[in-house]
Design a protein around this motif. Structure first.
Motif, PDB file in Angstrom:
ATOM      1  N   PHE A 100      -4.078  -3.574  -7.312  1.00 53.72           N
ATOM      2  CA  PHE A 100      -5.263  -3.511  -6.209  1.00 53.72           C
ATOM      3  C   PHE A 100      -3.714  -4.516  -5.175  1.00 53.72           C
ATOM      4  O   PHE A 100      -4.478  -4.260  -3.586  1.00 53.72           O
ATOM      5  N   GLY A 101      -2.869  -4.746  -4.929  1.00 57.45           N
ATOM      6  CA  GLY A 101      -1.869  -5.546  -3.653  1.00 57.45           C
ATOM      7  C   GLY A 101      -1.708  -4.495  -2.862  1.00 57.45           C
ATOM      8  O   GLY A 101      -2.604  -4.509  -1.337  1.00 57.45           O
ATOM      9  N   ALA A 102      -1.596  -2.327  -3.413  1.00 58.08           N
ATOM     10  CA  ALA A 102      -1.354  -1.672  -2.564  1.00 58.08           C
ATOM     11  C   ALA A 102      -2.633  -1.326  -1.728  1.00 58.08           C
ATOM     12  O   ALA A 102      -2.925  -0.959  -0.239  1.00 58.08           O
ATOM     13  N   GLN A 103      -3.761  -1.335  -2.748  1.00 59.99           N
ATOM     14  CA  GLN A 103      -5.378  -1.383  -2.130  1.00 59.99           C
ATOM     15  C   GLN A 103      -5.686  -2.129  -0.998  1.00 59.99           C
ATOM     16  O   GLN A 103      -5.791  -1.124   0.463  1.00 59.99           O
ATOM     17  N   ILE A 104      -4.861  -3.480  -0.771  1.00 55.25           N
ATOM     18  CA  ILE A 104      -5.386  -4.334   0.125  1.00 55.25           C
ATOM     19  C   ILE A 104      -3.980  -4.407   1.170  1.00 55.25           C
ATOM     20  O   ILE A 104      -4.024  -3.771   2.771  1.00 55.25           O
ATOM     21  N   GLY A 105      -3.184  -4.755   0.755  1.00 50.28           N
ATOM     22  CA  GLY A 105      -1.787  -4.114   1.461  1.00 50.28           C
ATOM     23  C   GLY A 105      -0.869  -3.400   1.541  1.00 50.28           C
ATOM     24  O   GLY A 105       0.318  -3.063   2.520  1.00 50.28           O
ATOM     25  N   GLY A 106      -1.242  -1.748   1.113  1.00 49.79           N
ATOM     26  CA  GLY A 106       0.153  -0.959   1.550  1.00 49.79           C
ATOM     27  C   GLY A 106       1.230  -1.310   0.601  1.00 49.79           C
ATOM     28  O   GLY A 106       0.895  -2.095  -0.500  1.00 49.79           O
ATOM     29  N   PRO A 107       2.088  -0.733   0.735  1.00 47.23           N
ATOM     30  CA  PRO A 107       3.482  -0.827   0.151  1.00 47.23           C
ATOM     31  C   PRO A 107       3.913  -2.202   0.119  1.00 47.23           C
ATOM     32  O   PRO A 107       4.516  -2.526  -1.379  1.00 47.23           O
ATOM     33  N   LYS A 108       4.336  -2.757   1.437  1.00 47.39           N
ATOM     34  CA  LYS A 108       3.821  -3.844   0.497  1.00 47.39           C
ATOM     35  C   LYS A 108       3.075  -5.662  -0.221  1.00 47.39           C
ATOM     36  O   LYS A 108       3.752  -6.228  -0.789  1.00 47.39           O
ATOM     37  N   GLY A 109       1.897  -4.953  -0.159  1.00 45.51           N
ATOM     38  CA  GLY A 109       0.995  -5.553  -0.781  1.00 45.51           C
ATOM     39  C   GLY A 109       1.391  -5.327  -2.544  1.00 45.51           C
ATOM     40  O   GLY A 109       1.057  -6.264  -2.920  1.00 45.51           O
ATOM     41  N   ALA A 110       2.163  -3.818  -2.746  1.00 46.63           N
ATOM     42  CA  ALA A 110       1.448  -3.620  -4.215  1.00 46.63           C
ATOM     43  C   ALA A 110       3.498  -4.554  -4.093  1.00 46.63           C
ATOM     44  O   ALA A 110       3.237  -5.043  -5.665  1.00 46.63           O
ATOM     45  N   LEU A 111       4.404  -4.235  -3.683  1.00 48.72           N
ATOM     46  CA  LEU A 111       5.711  -5.465  -4.001  1.00 48.72           C
ATOM     47  C   LEU A 111       5.072  -6.455  -4.488  1.00 48.72           C
ATOM     48  O   LEU A 111       5.713  -7.457  -5.138  1.00 48.72           O
ATOM     49  N   LEU A 112       4.287  -7.483  -2.888  1.00 45.36           N
ATOM     50  CA  LEU A 112       4.170  -9.402  -3.823  1.00 45.36           C
ATOM     51  C   LEU A 112       3.002  -9.247  -4.536  1.00 45.36           C
ATOM     52  O   LEU A 112       2.707  -9.907  -5.698  1.00 45.36           O
ATOM     53  N   GLY A 113       2.604  -7.575  -4.837  1.00 45.19           N
ATOM     54  CA  GLY A 113       1.694  -8.243  -6.632  1.00 45.19           C
ATOM     55  C   GLY A 113       2.485  -7.680  -7.729  1.00 45.19           C
ATOM     56  O   GLY A 113       2.420  -8.744  -8.495  1.00 45.19           O
TER      57      GLY A 113
END
Length: 459
Positions: A415-428
């Motif tokens: 869901f982090g990737a869906q919201i914020g792209g690669p950066k969102g995935a890392l944050l997740g």
């Protein structure tokens, strides 16, 4: 081997086991420091290889080697799981002053580890098209990864033997020689990588060949130290191997299940990044190589405190077991905080060293800014798992590792990737590790208190 001086054998019986006396913090620091140096040497093999490949200015090559190393991470994680029973059983025997048992177990467990490692390679090789396809490998990146793995995976058995011998050295308290054995891997890589990759023009296949040669050196050096300095290997006895298999696998199976959670989660994460193209895959590959080198102290700590806990459990020193765990947590806070600051300061030079294109550089630099938050809570799980694996609670280690790698990662990364792209995935990934890290440490202290109560009731 039998001609070695008998003094070694007598000393092992008459002297107090190394970790049941003296400062527990000193033992933690010495074992972790020397183990970290050895691990960095091993991790640098991947880092330097990927760095050289990136200098060829082909994102598909970088992505292909990155995909291959994710698969190799899976095999190494199984090997690490196989190391755990060796360290636990040998250190416990030495702590209880049973050197003959320690020698027998070191031999039996090393052979069992080699057999499992060989079987793993035989299973994975024919499944490579399915595995790489599932991870999002396409076109040239797929071909690079496949060729690399067909060269490097068959020598996984040599890596397993070297890791087994190094574990026995650490169980005996000889962290220095264990480190030297691991450093042989880096020495071979530094010399041969540029020759094979650039000099002979073998590119990614040259890096794979270097890995094979380095593994041969690892086994040779570790074997010499183990037989000449400690006399901790005996001629194989198939009856003993069969008898020790149950103790070995009772720890190894849950430990392997625990350890493969991380590479499976990594493969999922690589699949998430693959939807953003080769530059995102290349960024993930760079992060996967920078992370182990940067946080090698945490990986080392998880392996280093096992013999300290095991010897003190054998000696029934529960006060020292609790203090060892506290010292490990203090080290974790100081180390992760320091590495976070360093990665933040060198985030731009790192991306420049890999000739990262703009999109790749942006992701790598974001990780460096976020790394400490992610790895502090992941480190708590590592420390707790080391306690579980060495104190008779391997299933708890399996639970926490898989919990973090599934519930604590997959939905957050997706869901982090869906919201914020690669950066969102890392944050997740970082957000999902918080609860599991805290709960794992609390449970680790509970297990030591439980062992102490059981010992009191037995008396």
């Amino acid at each position: 081997m039998d001609a070695e001086p008998s003094v070694k054998k007598t000393d092992m019986t008459s002297e107090s086991p190394r970790f049941v006396v003296g400062s527990t913090m000193r033992h933690v620091l010495v074992m972790t420091g020397t183990a970290a140096a050895g691990l960095i040497a091993i991790f640098i093999v991947d880092l330097v290889s990927l760095l050289y490949i990136s200098w060829l200015h082909d994102p598909s090559l970088t992505a292909g080697v990155g995909l291959a190393t994710v698969v190799m991470f899976f095999t190494v994680s199984i090997n690490v799981g196989l190391m755990i029973p060796i360290g636990a059983l040998v250190s416990r025997s030495l702590g209880a002053r049973r050197p003959d048992d320690a020698r027998r177990l070191a031999t039996s467990c090393s052979i069992l580890m080699a057999a499992v490692a060989a079987l793993v390679s035989l299973i994975i090789l024919p499944l490579l098209p399915l595995i790489l396809g599932t991870m999002g490998a396409r076109d040239e990146a797929y071909e690079v990864a496949k060729s690399f793995l067909w060269i490097a995976l068959p020598t996984n058995v040599l890596m397993a033997i070297g890791m087994a011998f190094s574990t026995v050295l650490r169980a005996a308290g000889d962290a220095k020689r264990s480190m030297y054995a691991s450093l042989s891997v880096a020495a071979v890589t530094v010399v041969l990588d540029p020759i094979l990759i650039f000099g002979l023009g073998l590119k990614a296949n040259g890096a794979a060949l270097t890995i094979n040669i380095a593994r041969v050196a690892y086994v040779y050096v570790a074997f010499l130290y183990l037989t000449r300095a400690h006399h901790l290997l005996a001629p194989p006895d198939w009856t003993s191997i069969a008898g020790d298999a149950r103790s070995f696998f009772s720890i190894a199976i849950p430990a392997i299940l625990t350890n493969i959670a991380a590479p499976i989660a990594n493969a999922f994460f690589m699949g998430v990044m693959a939807q953003f193209g080769d530059q995102a895959i290349a960024a993930s590959a760079i992060i996967d190589r920078v992370t182990p080198v940067s946080f090698a102290g945490v990986f080392a700590l998880a392996g280093a405190i096992g013999p300290v806990l095991g010897q003190n459990w054998g000696a029934q020193r529960y006060d020292r077991m609790k203090q060892t765990l506290k010292d490990a947590l203090i080290f974790t806070v100081a180390y992760v905080g320091s590495m976070w600051l360093i990665l933040f300061l060198v985030r731009v030079p790192i991306s420049q060293a890999f000739n990262a294109p703009p999109a790749t550089a942006e992701i790598v630099q974001f990780f460096c800014q976020l790394s400490g938050f992610i790895w502090f809570f992941v480190s708590l799980v590592f420390v707790a798992n080391a306690s579980f694996n060495n104190l008779g609670y391997p299933l708890l280690s399996t639970f926490f590792n898989w919990g973090r790698a599934t519930l604590g990662m997959i939905p957050f990364a997706y869901f982090g990737a869906q919201i914020g792209g690669p950066k969102g995935a890392l944050l997740g990934i970082g957000a999902g590790s918080v609860v599991f890290g805290i709960a794992a440490v609390i449970t680790a202290f509970w297990t030591i208190r439980r062992l102490e109560r059981q010992a009191v009731r037995a008396v």
